[in-house]
Design an enzyme around this catalytic site. Sequence first.
Site, PDB file in Angstrom:
ATOM      1  N   GLU A 188      38.238  60.812 -44.851  1.00 18.15           N
ATOM      2  CA  GLU A 188      40.170  61.030 -45.668  1.00 18.15           C
ATOM      3  C   GLU A 188      40.036  62.054 -46.649  1.00 18.15           C
ATOM      4  O   GLU A 188      40.532  61.598 -47.925  1.00 18.15           O
ATOM      5  CB  GLU A 188      40.696  59.934 -46.748  1.00 18.15           C
ATOM      6  CG  GLU A 188      40.825  58.671 -45.502  1.00 18.15           C
ATOM      7  CD  GLU A 188      41.190  57.162 -46.012  1.00 18.15           C
ATOM      8  OE1 GLU A 188      41.629  57.471 -47.105  1.00 18.15           O
ATOM      9  OE2 GLU A 188      41.726  56.167 -45.194  1.00 18.15           O
TER      10      GLU A 188
ATOM     11  N   GLU B 198      39.059  53.195 -39.469  1.00 19.07           N
ATOM     12  CA  GLU B 198      40.351  52.569 -40.161  1.00 19.07           C
ATOM     13  C   GLU B 198      41.075  51.613 -39.683  1.00 19.07           C
ATOM     14  O   GLU B 198      42.203  52.395 -39.521  1.00 19.07           O
ATOM     15  CB  GLU B 198      40.111  52.126 -41.699  1.00 19.07           C
ATOM     16  CG  GLU B 198      39.012  53.188 -42.461  1.00 19.07           C
ATOM     17  CD  GLU B 198      38.817  53.494 -43.882  1.00 19.07           C
ATOM     18  OE1 GLU B 198      40.372  53.019 -44.310  1.00 19.07           O
ATOM     19  OE2 GLU B 198      38.437  53.811 -44.206  1.00 19.07           O
TER      20      GLU B 198
END
Length: 460
Positions: free
Chosen positions: A166, A362
């Site tokens: 991320e 995720e």
Amino acid sequence: MSELRFPEGFVWGAATAAYQIEGAVHDDGRGPSIWDTFSRTPGKVFQGHTGDVACDHYHRYADDVALMAELGLGAYRFSVAWPRIQPDGTGPVNPRGLDFYDRLTDALLDRGVEPIVTLYHWDLPQALQDRGGWTNRDTAEHLADYAVAVHSRLGDRVRTWTTLNEPWCSAYLGYGNGVHAPGERDAGAAFAAVHHLLLGHGLAARALRAAGAPTLGITLNPADVQPADPASAADVAAARLVDGLHNRIFLDPLTGAGYPEDVLAHLGRLVEPTFIRDGDEKIIAAPIDLLGVNYYAPTYVAGRPDAAGGGGAYPGTEGVVEFLPPTGPLTDMGWMIEATGLTRLLERIARDYPGLPMLITENGGAFPDKPGADGPDGLGQVMDTDRIAYLDGHLRAAHQAVARGVDLRGYLVWSLLDNFEWAEGYRKRFGIVHVDYLTQRRTPKSSARWYQEVISRNGL
């Protein structure tokens, strides 16, 4: 309800991150990270919580791996703590730091669990931040050196390597609005960080490929950005802007298209992009084999004059974009629960960036669950039915994308364990396994047993 089966070989697993679970911040030569510094800065993390102990996974990894095997996990995505490998971010490698990941990798393989390594999950060595962190181009070079050091120890057993987790969060939350480490609030710094993170990815990917890594990827948190009113030109324009700052600024250069022209034009109104040099986009476009997708909630936006915008999280959206508050059922983070957003997102990536296999790296929800009445084994039971409903809905959304032709290779739940949830400290629980932070006792929640059954039947 009819049964749904995922493709043969679909990977089922769970994910964690080093600073969120390991603890042992002073053990075996580990140096300080930006999250050690940030969590000790008054007012930055809920009630001054730190990752000093977290889940003590550094000392309890063997038991945690045994639990993974009990649940039937086929893969475990963990991150390596850069400060354990190079306490100063550069220079000599600390063998004791590598020893831990060596032991962890062997323990996983001994139990039949595939290790998936993330090299950078936000815990930059503080020494590098002292020299500018991700605003300093040199950090990208150092990431590549660090990647080679880790691969030199684990590369004979680890097949799948992810460079970054991320980078949107690292750049915009760390340097744009300051809610994550290192806590800076500067649009120019945020965009410099975006570029240097991507450059670091490209350099690391090249180095890992040269070292023989068979499967390379990067993990993004792409957003399912939707206009509040698809018939409104202003709302559509707002969604296009946010999509550019969240998705296309990463996905386009990673896949060889270079930075989008509209994003560069927006960036140029805020900062002089001297950090982008000739040849950088070619490096960033180093071929990858897998895209990690982290998804939690959709994003709805509207075009509004005098809107507050996304602040530093989306530089330059102030006075242009209104981010609509979430509606309907919410997680404990206040995030909207809309599983169909995952289907839309996966299909969009498959359509706009064809030929790029994906792995959900995720997906999960925080809910205020806690042990209830004692069960037959004498341990408190955690009945997290809201989490089961969340996971069930999102797995059905993923299956729908697969049925429509999306090349999705697997699903990793976030997270295996309740843990240090960054600026939220320990008050938010994402785990399918409950952790009593005082005793470090692990208790599989009802969602863990549900997930165990999903894995055993390869479907729902």
